[in-house]
Design a protein around this motif. Structure first.
Motif, short mmCIF file in Angstrom:
data_model
loop_
_atom_site.label_atom_id
_atom_site.label_comp_id
_atom_site.label_asym_id
_atom_site.label_seq_id
_atom_site.Cartn_x
_atom_site.Cartn_y
_atom_site.Cartn_z
N ASN A 114 0.77 -1.05 -0.02
CA ASN A 114 -0.03 -0.08 0.01
C ASN A 114 0.73 1.25 0.01
O ASN A 114 1.87 1.33 1.01
CB ASN A 114 -0.82 -0.10 1.28
CG ASN A 114 -1.78 1.13 1.28
OD1 ASN A 114 -1.53 2.26 1.40
ND2 ASN A 114 -3.03 0.95 0.81
N PRO A 115 0.69 2.02 -0.91
CA PRO A 115 1.61 3.48 -0.93
C PRO A 115 1.26 4.54 -0.22
O PRO A 115 1.67 5.54 -0.19
CB PRO A 115 1.33 3.59 -2.48
CG PRO A 115 0.03 3.09 -2.78
CD PRO A 115 -0.31 2.06 -2.15
N GLY A 116 0.12 4.59 0.62
CA GLY A 116 -0.34 5.69 1.35
C GLY A 116 -1.44 6.35 0.96
O GLY A 116 -2.20 6.06 0.10
N GLY A 117 -1.46 7.47 1.23
CA GLY A 117 -2.61 8.46 0.98
C GLY A 117 -3.07 9.36 2.24
O GLY A 117 -2.32 10.19 2.79
N PRO A 118 -4.18 8.95 3.00
CA PRO A 118 -4.96 7.93 2.30
C PRO A 118 -6.01 8.46 1.14
O PRO A 118 -5.73 9.62 0.88
CB PRO A 118 -6.04 7.78 3.47
CG PRO A 118 -6.19 8.96 4.12
CD PRO A 118 -4.67 9.52 3.97
N GLY A 119 -5.96 7.58 0.30
CA GLY A 119 -6.59 7.91 -1.01
C GLY A 119 -5.88 7.40 -2.42
O GLY A 119 -6.15 7.53 -3.67
N GLY A 120 -4.65 6.87 -2.06
CA GLY A 120 -3.76 6.48 -3.20
C GLY A 120 -4.38 5.00 -3.82
O GLY A 120 -4.48 4.15 -2.91
N SER A 121 -4.21 4.83 -5.10
CA SER A 121 -4.63 3.52 -5.61
C SER A 121 -3.44 2.63 -5.36
O SER A 121 -2.36 2.53 -5.86
CB SER A 121 -4.99 3.42 -6.86
OG SER A 121 -5.14 2.33 -7.51
N ALA A 122 -3.64 1.52 -4.45
CA ALA A 122 -2.89 0.62 -4.37
C ALA A 122 -2.79 -0.28 -5.55
O ALA A 122 -1.50 -0.88 -5.71
CB ALA A 122 -2.89 -0.54 -3.11
N VAL A 123 -3.85 -0.69 -6.39
CA VAL A 123 -3.54 -1.35 -7.51
C VAL A 123 -3.00 -0.59 -8.42
O VAL A 123 -2.06 -1.23 -9.27
CB VAL A 123 -5.13 -1.60 -8.01
CG1 VAL A 123 -5.01 -2.29 -9.54
CG2 VAL A 123 -5.83 -2.47 -7.16
N GLY A 124 -2.99 0.52 -8.69
CA GLY A 124 -2.18 1.43 -9.66
C GLY A 124 -0.68 1.44 -9.14
O GLY A 124 -0.08 1.24 -9.91
N TYR A 125 -0.42 1.61 -8.02
CA TYR A 125 0.86 1.41 -7.47
C TYR A 125 1.52 0.09 -7.57
O TYR A 125 2.99 -0.10 -8.05
CB TYR A 125 1.16 1.50 -5.87
CG TYR A 125 2.36 1.61 -5.17
CD1 TYR A 125 3.20 2.34 -5.35
CD2 TYR A 125 2.52 0.38 -4.56
CE1 TYR A 125 4.54 2.32 -4.68
CE2 TYR A 125 3.73 0.32 -3.64
CZ TYR A 125 4.74 0.92 -3.90
OH TYR A 125 5.77 1.25 -3.15
N LEU A 126 0.66 -1.08 -7.64
CA LEU A 126 1.29 -2.36 -7.73
C LEU A 126 1.52 -2.43 -9.26
O LEU A 126 2.46 -3.01 -9.69
CB LEU A 126 0.13 -3.47 -7.50
CG LEU A 126 0.86 -4.88 -7.79
CD1 LEU A 126 1.81 -5.38 -6.72
CD2 LEU A 126 -0.71 -5.65 -7.55
N GLN A 127 0.78 -1.84 -10.37
CA GLN A 127 0.79 -2.22 -11.65
C GLN A 127 1.99 -1.38 -12.09
O GLN A 127 2.50 -1.65 -13.31
CB GLN A 127 -0.55 -2.10 -12.38
CG GLN A 127 -1.53 -3.03 -12.00
CD GLN A 127 -3.15 -2.91 -12.54
OE1 GLN A 127 -3.03 -1.78 -13.02
NE2 GLN A 127 -3.80 -3.85 -12.62
N ASN A 128 2.18 -0.03 -11.63
CA ASN A 128 3.03 0.78 -12.11
C ASN A 128 4.26 0.91 -11.57
O ASN A 128 5.24 1.28 -12.12
CB ASN A 128 2.44 2.08 -12.07
CG ASN A 128 1.29 2.42 -12.85
OD1 ASN A 128 1.60 2.60 -14.21
ND2 ASN A 128 -0.04 2.24 -12.70
N TYR A 129 4.37 0.21 -10.33
CA TYR A 129 5.66 0.21 -9.56
C TYR A 129 6.17 -1.00 -8.94
O TYR A 129 6.96 -1.80 -9.36
CB TYR A 129 5.83 1.19 -8.86
CG TYR A 129 7.24 1.18 -8.08
CD1 TYR A 129 8.54 1.13 -8.65
CD2 TYR A 129 7.28 1.21 -6.40
CE1 TYR A 129 9.63 1.14 -7.84
CE2 TYR A 129 8.35 1.18 -5.75
CZ TYR A 129 9.83 1.09 -6.52
OH TYR A 129 10.86 1.00 -5.60
N ALA A 130 5.38 -1.15 -8.06
CA ALA A 130 5.80 -2.39 -6.86
C ALA A 130 5.77 -3.94 -7.69
O ALA A 130 6.87 -4.41 -7.38
CB ALA A 130 4.74 -2.69 -5.83
N GLY A 131 4.86 -4.24 -8.49
CA GLY A 131 4.82 -5.23 -9.09
C GLY A 131 5.94 -5.85 -10.29
O GLY A 131 6.24 -6.94 -10.69
N ILE A 132 6.52 -4.38 -10.70
CA ILE A 132 7.70 -4.58 -11.59
C ILE A 132 9.03 -3.83 -11.16
O ILE A 132 9.82 -4.26 -11.63
CB ILE A 132 7.26 -3.79 -13.08
CG1 ILE A 132 6.92 -2.52 -12.82
CG2 ILE A 132 6.17 -4.80 -13.88
CD1 ILE A 132 6.43 -1.70 -14.16
N GLY A 133 8.86 -3.31 -10.02
CA GLY A 133 10.12 -2.24 -9.67
C GLY A 133 10.62 -2.97 -8.36
O GLY A 133 11.86 -2.38 -8.14
#
Length: 525
Positions: A114-133
């Motif tokens: 979870n990238p924080g926020g509150p209000g940040g998309s964890a799914v977007g974070y996963l697909q754009n960074y964590a899942g590949i970075g």
């Protein structure tokens, strides 16, 4: 006040998703008065270990995974009760995504991020960074998983204002010079709150951090994991610590990076954070005047003078906004310019972009660069549409803690302390603390300690010059947690994992892959 999300740039210049906190929307008159935590507030009480029978259908559901449209990722929907006190009163559907472990090596289970926020998309974070970075070794052994918390992004998002009204709201003057401007600011906060109440009335009562943490436990069970393994950044540390407090026996390997201190009332949090942004600005100022292209001072100019020059620039914009070339005819006034500067405080790799944007604005009367930083911060796209970050941010914060101030008069009384904490940002950040005063839903939370007695070791990461989550919060949370282990990054920027410190990355990777927490007192640069 409010949390925000800021884009982070990798060392190769690729824009990545990373949540960063701005100021919390609440305060309690009671509670601790310093940042060291307090025994005056109660500890979060763990839930019973046995799952209530009414929740069994949620814990026993099967996810139907499908292609996300993003190569390598799968998506699913998960049901959770709108109200955990009344599971039969309706459900919320949460968006879940995963990238399965790539191997080689034995699979260790699921790693929720979870990238924080509150209000940040964890799914977007996963697909754009964590899942590949994330490090290859971590991705090889774990299924990388994310869930957008209730009310956020793909999980039945809170809605408040349309794009045009959001444009107006983000340009509202947050440093009122007279009663008329103060009234305009109050009206803006009232209008935002009324919009949320009209569009998301039922949901607003059930987007607390405690409820989101309970949702994570449902996901843990549905994924088939006996314990939760989790990396949370910024507000995500509060979410992860809350999970640990509620379910200490189900804690696996938890990393809380850029930690918040749950024991503090929000006015104290806001004041600490205001000082944090000043600390970050001082670092930027020292770096800026070493360079030939610094628009705020020549070589050798003291950081305090750099701050005065920036404040003077803000005042000029307050009186005379400058063009930006925006197709919607927005000009750069003080509010948007301040947001743009604050956005660049989260990551030192953005300082060059900020210098260029300030140079264009100050010397060429072109506000496009600062507007771009501000738009990225608010997640506004080129078509004038906003993600629901600001709406969800306020909804969670205003539910988690009582309102910071009740009247403009209370803000004025507090201004000296905020301006002392930050001569550059203090005034605007103090007035931004007023927004929850007009919220349509009463708060359900209060400041509290989180001890998580009996939990496995929990790694708490603090950055010494973090603008949004000051280092002292990490020290306090690590002390509160019965099994907390503090890992220190001596550096600039918001959060530490994956930001260039081989020492930090190695320590966290060893913990995630082998269960070995960092040595006590470990410090990295």
């Amino acid at each position: 006040m409010y949390f925000r999300r800021s884009p982070r740039r990798s060392r190769t210049g690729v824009t990545l998703f990373s949540l960063a906190a701005l100021l919390v929307s609440g305060c309690s008159a009671a509670g601790p008065t310093s940042s060291g935590g307090s025994t005056a507030v109660a500890a979060l009480v763990a839930l019973p270990q046995a799952t209530p029978s009414a929740l069994a259908p949620y814990y026993g559901q099967k996810l139907s995974w499908r292609d996300c449209g993003v190569p390598g990722f799968q998506c699913a929907g998960m049901k959770v009760p709108l109200d955990y006190a009344a599971p039969g009163a309706g459900d919320i559907r949460l968006a879940v995504a995963r990238r399965k472990a790539t191997g080689p090596g034995k699979r260790l289970g699921s790693l929720l991020v979870n990238p924080g926020g509150p209000g940040g998309s964890a799914v977007g974070y996963l697909q754009n960074y964590a899942g590949i970075g994330y490090p290859a070794g971590v991705r090889a052994r774990y299924d990388m998983v994310a869930v957008d918390p209730r009310g956020v992004a793909r999980s039945e998002p809170v809605e408040c204002l349309d794009g045009r009204d959001m444009d107006t709201f983000t340009q509202t003057d947050t440093t009122p010079d007279n009663p008329r401007e103060a009234t305009e600011l109050v009206d803006a906060y009232k209008g935002f709150a009324e919009g949320c109440g009209a569009r998301s009335a039922k949901l607003l009562r059930h987007v607390s951090t405690v409820e989101a943490a309970r949702d994570m436990d449902v996901l843990r069970a549905v994924l088939g994991d006996r314990r939760l393994t989790y990396v949370g950044a910024s507000y995500g540390t509060f979410l992860g610590a809350t999970y640990a407090g509620l379910f200490p026996d189900r804690v696996g390997r938890l990393v809380l990076d850029g930690a918040m201190d749950p024991s503090l009332p929000a006015r104290r949090l806001n004041l600490d954070q205001t000082a944090g942004f000043e600390t970050a600005f001082q670092s930027f100022a020292k770096d800026c005047v070493r360079r030939s292209d610094c628009p705020l001072g020549a070589k050798g100019t003291a950081p305090a003078e750099v701050g005065k020059n920036l404040k003077a620039f803000f005042r000029r914009l307050d009186a005379h906004p400058i063009p930006t070339g925006d197709p919607d005819h927005r000009k750069l006034g003080e509010a948007l310019a301040t947001t743009g500067v604050i956005a660049a405080m989260y990551d030192e790799s953005t300082w060059e972009q900020l210098r260029q944007a300030l140079t264009s604005a100050i010397k060429e009367k072109d506000g496009a660069g600062l507007l771009a930083l501000s738009d990225g911060y608010y997640e506004r796209d080129a078509d004038g549409r906003y993600a629901n970050l600001m709406a969800a941010n306020a909804a969670v914060n205003c539910l988690d803690l009582p309102g910071a101030f009740s009247t403009p008069g209370q803000v004025r009384e507090a201004l000296p302390s905020f301006e002392k904490a930050s001569p550059v940002f203090g005034e605007g950040l103090a007035w931004a603390s007023l927004n929850c005063a007009y919220w349509p839903v009463r708060p359900t939370g209060e400041p509290h300690r989180i001890e998580a007695k009996g939990a496995a070791p929990i790694v708490v990461v603090g950055t010494t010059r973090d603008p949004a989550t000051p280092y002292r919060w990490a020290r306090s949370l690590a002390r509160q947690l019965s099994s907390g282990r503090l890992l220190t990054y001596d550096g600039d920027g918001h959060t530490a994992y994956g930001r260039g410190s081989a020492c930090i990355d190695a320590a966290i990777d060893a913990y995630l892959l082998h269960g070995t927490p960092p040595a006590k007192g470990k410090r990295c640069t």
